[in-house]
Design a protein around this motif. Structure first.
Motif, mmCIF file in Angstrom:
data_model
loop_
_atom_site.group_PDB
_atom_site.id
_atom_site.type_symbol
_atom_site.label_atom_id
_atom_site.label_comp_id
_atom_site.label_asym_id
_atom_site.label_seq_id
_atom_site.Cartn_x
_atom_site.Cartn_y
_atom_site.Cartn_z
ATOM 1 N N VAL A 1 -4.518 -20.492 17.748
ATOM 2 C CA VAL A 1 -3.215 -21.153 17.844
ATOM 3 C C VAL A 1 -2.115 -20.140 17.564
ATOM 4 O O VAL A 1 -2.330 -19.114 16.924
ATOM 5 C CB VAL A 1 -3.114 -22.327 16.845
ATOM 6 N N GLY A 2 -0.894 -20.473 18.029
ATOM 7 C CA GLY A 2 0.261 -19.615 17.806
ATOM 8 C C GLY A 2 0.602 -18.769 19.004
ATOM 9 O O GLY A 2 -0.203 -18.631 19.944
ATOM 10 N N LEU A 3 1.817 -18.211 19.002
ATOM 11 C CA LEU A 3 2.299 -17.342 20.062
ATOM 12 C C LEU A 3 2.532 -15.933 19.514
ATOM 13 O O LEU A 3 2.549 -15.714 18.293
ATOM 14 C CB LEU A 3 3.587 -17.913 20.654
ATOM 15 N N ASP A 4 2.727 -15.017 20.421
ATOM 16 C CA ASP A 4 2.831 -13.621 20.019
ATOM 17 C C ASP A 4 4.106 -13.327 19.231
ATOM 18 O O ASP A 4 4.097 -12.609 18.234
ATOM 19 C CB ASP A 4 2.774 -12.716 21.251
ATOM 20 N N ASN A 5 5.249 -13.837 19.677
ATOM 21 C CA ASN A 5 6.557 -13.501 19.106
ATOM 22 C C ASN A 5 7.201 -14.762 18.526
ATOM 23 O O ASN A 5 7.129 -15.837 19.116
ATOM 24 C CB ASN A 5 7.481 -12.892 20.159
ATOM 25 N N SER A 6 7.838 -14.579 17.391
ATOM 26 C CA SER A 6 8.495 -15.705 16.733
ATOM 27 C C SER A 6 9.865 -15.251 16.239
ATOM 28 O O SER A 6 9.986 -14.199 15.588
ATOM 29 C CB SER A 6 7.663 -16.217 15.567
ATOM 30 N N TYR A 7 10.912 -16.025 16.552
ATOM 31 C CA TYR A 7 12.280 -15.730 16.179
ATOM 32 C C TYR A 7 12.857 -16.896 15.386
ATOM 33 O O TYR A 7 12.533 -18.062 15.646
ATOM 34 C CB TYR A 7 13.168 -15.487 17.404
ATOM 35 N N SER A 8 13.739 -16.554 14.434
ATOM 36 C CA SER A 8 14.453 -17.594 13.690
ATOM 37 C C SER A 8 15.773 -17.025 13.200
ATOM 38 O O SER A 8 15.805 -16.000 12.503
ATOM 39 C CB SER A 8 13.617 -18.080 12.497
ATOM 40 N N VAL A 9 16.865 -17.655 13.576
ATOM 41 C CA VAL A 9 18.206 -17.279 13.112
ATOM 42 C C VAL A 9 18.932 -18.547 12.702
ATOM 43 O O VAL A 9 18.663 -19.633 13.238
ATOM 44 C CB VAL A 9 18.998 -16.527 14.197
ATOM 45 N N GLY A 10 19.880 -18.393 11.748
ATOM 46 C CA GLY A 10 20.636 -19.572 11.360
ATOM 47 C C GLY A 10 21.363 -19.393 10.042
ATOM 48 O O GLY A 10 21.409 -18.311 9.460
ATOM 49 N N PHE A 11 21.921 -20.506 9.586
ATOM 50 C CA PHE A 11 22.729 -20.541 8.378
ATOM 51 C C PHE A 11 21.986 -21.298 7.280
ATOM 52 O O PHE A 11 21.305 -22.281 7.550
ATOM 53 C CB PHE A 11 24.065 -21.241 8.653
ATOM 54 N N GLN A 12 22.163 -20.816 6.048
ATOM 55 C CA GLN A 12 21.636 -21.495 4.872
ATOM 56 C C GLN A 12 22.773 -21.681 3.873
ATOM 57 O O GLN A 12 23.557 -20.747 3.640
ATOM 58 C CB GLN A 12 20.494 -20.707 4.209
ATOM 59 N N ALA A 13 22.884 -22.850 3.314
ATOM 60 C CA ALA A 13 23.944 -23.162 2.363
ATOM 61 C C ALA A 13 23.359 -23.870 1.153
ATOM 62 O O ALA A 13 22.364 -24.586 1.258
ATOM 63 C CB ALA A 13 25.014 -24.039 3.016
ATOM 64 N N SER A 14 23.987 -23.634 -0.011
ATOM 65 C CA SER A 14 23.560 -24.295 -1.237
ATOM 66 C C SER A 14 24.765 -24.431 -2.156
ATOM 67 O O SER A 14 25.695 -23.612 -2.127
ATOM 68 C CB SER A 14 22.441 -23.508 -1.930
ATOM 69 N N MET A 15 24.744 -25.457 -2.979
ATOM 70 C CA MET A 15 25.819 -25.687 -3.935
ATOM 71 C C MET A 15 25.251 -26.391 -5.163
ATOM 72 O O MET A 15 24.567 -27.412 -5.025
ATOM 73 C CB MET A 15 26.937 -26.537 -3.321
#
Length: 475
Positions: A125-139
């Motif tokens: 299972v799974g693919l060769d390439n994996s990407y993840s971009v984004g925003f994380q916020a906490s307060m």
């Protein structure tokens, strides 16, 4: 020609006045104003206050939301293998061989898994390439330690302000002592110079009498020796003036080549010291900077103790993220399909056990508070004793000044009588010289007594923490 002479004279007067203006005459207030503006110690203390203000803002920033943007890429080198055991699904019901019974059926399942791509009975299972971009916020929503830290930084700022005030008061006391030392050195130089001039005049008189046959060679030698004995004192006086001037320039934060003169004399302070010295002394040392700093240290330590106790409290934070993910096979940047993903949640942390570190920290801080309490008691006794001694010194110096002033008047009268007696031959040179030495000692003792009073008064001002810094800074 008359016009040229007049023009030249006018230019000479102008340049003489300009050169005189280049050497300013500084009063004590002028020196204090320059020192409180240019001294590096004062600047360092002011910068420390500004630094702590930014530290407080940093604590406030921890209570506000934090937003980060990030990205992640990973390349799969060996894909994960998945095994499933699903009874009742025929050939695919036992992928990976789950049990030990039914050997024929298990063999058929392994053959089906092999056909599905597992090879050894599992599914890759799974693919060769994996990407993840984004925003994380906490307060932080519930953060007792952070809330209390704000009051701690306020106390630290107050301590820094008090430390700045203490450095300025120390500087005022040091500048005053250096200024009074310079006045003492210059007045002492004048007294010694007058004594030298009198000895030189007497020596010249005996030289003329010796040339006329009215005095002996012994008289000339004796007066010459008396004159030369004063020359080392003149050299020492010049050195004392130079040292006092350099010390004052250093405290003022001015280059050592800066030329100036002082506009005061020690005798100018005599008319204002008697009433002030006795009637206006208030021995209230509640403004002592060392005591105030210890009180602020105790207050900061108490707040730190509260913060350490709040370490047992739970914390709650709000978290949120918004990401885009993509996966593909083969070439990393080919056939990318981005899919958004977002979530919002709460993060709760309840401290349970950390090896007793928090408990030990609380106990240690409590012992530090007890140490500060004992140190303050000892310091208060010491300050009280120093204030009492300073007040006694001031009163003694006032009486000594009055006695020395009367002694100077009597020595001047005695010297005038002896000088006239010497002129008419009714007194010897030794009598005249004794009167000169007595007058010199009386004047030096008079100036020394005024200097001692002024220094003792500035020391008391520092002990009481009542130096009018704002008055000097706003002039």
């Amino acid at each position: 020609m008359d016009l040229k002479i007049k023009a030249f004279a006018a230019m000479a007067v102008f340049f003489a006045g300009a050169s005189a203006q280049t050497i300013p005459a500084l009063s004590l207030d002028d020196c204090l104003k320059i020192a409180l503006t240019d001294n590096p110690t004062v600047k360092v203390a002011d910068i420390e206050v500004e630094r702590l203000d930014y530290s407080r803002r940093d604590v406030i920033g921890q209570l506000l939301p934090t937003i980060d943007f990030g990205g992640q890429y990973s390349r799969t080198l060996a894909k994960q293998t998945m095994y499933m055991n699903m009874d009742g699904f025929g050939d695919f019901g036992n992928l990976g061989g789950g049990g030990s019974e039914g050997g024929d059926e298990n063999e058929g399942g392994r053959e089906a898994a092999s056909r599905a791509g597992g090879g050894d009975g599992g599914i890759k299972v799974g693919l060769d390439n994996s990407y993840s971009v984004g925003f994380q916020a906490s307060m932080p929503l519930i953060a007792p330690q952070l809330w209390k830290s704000l009051s701690l930084t306020d106390t630290q700022i107050l301590r820094s302000l008090e430390a700045s005030r203490q450095s300025k008061q120390n500087l005022v006391q040091q500048v005053k002592s250096a200024y009074y030392g310079l006045l003492l050195a210059e007045d002492s130089k004048k007294v010694i110079q007058e004594s030298y001039d009198m000895a030189a005049l007497t020596h010249e008189t005996y030289k003329k009498q010796y040339a006329a046959g009215a005095a002996s060679d012994y008289d000339v030698l004796r007066t010459s020796v008396a004159m030369k004995n004063i020359e080392p004192e003149l050299l020492q006086a010049d050195i004392a003036i130079k040292q006092a001037r350099l010390q004052l320039l250093i405290l003022m934060g001015v280059d050592s080549n800066f030329g100036f003169t002082v506009s005061d004399k020690l005798s100018n302070y005599e008319s204002t010291m008697y009433g002030d010295a006795i009637a206006h002394i208030n021995p209230d040392y509640s403004g002592n900077a060392d005591l105030k700093l210890l009180d602020l240290d105790s207050k900061a330590l108490e707040k730190n103790l509260t913060i350490q106790k709040l370490a047992f409290s739970p914390t709650l934070a709000l978290t949120a993220n918004y990401n885009w993910t993509s996966m593909n096979n083969g070439t990393p940047f080919k056939d990318l399909r981005w899919n958004p993903y977002s979530s919002v949640g709460l993060s709760l942390s309840i401290p349970i056990f950390q090896g007793g570190r928090r408990f030990n920290a609380v106990k240690s801080t409590g012992l530090q508070l007890e140490q500060l309490r004992l140190q303050r008691e000892n310091l208060e006794r010491s300050v009280s004793m120093q204030v009492a001694l300073a007040v006694d010194n001031i009163k003694i110096n006032v009486k000594q000044i009055a006695s020395c002033s009367e002694s100077v008047s009597q020595a001047e009268r005695a010297h005038d009588i002896m000088d006239k007696s010497f002129d008419i031959g009714a007194a010897s040179y030794l009598d005249l010289r004794d009167s000169e030495l007595a007058l010199t000692r009386a004047r030096l003792a008079y100036y020394q007594a005024i200097y001692n009073y002024l220094v003792a008064n500035s020391d008391l001002e520092l002990l009481l923490g009542k130096a009018p810094i704002e008055q000097y800074a706003n002039q």
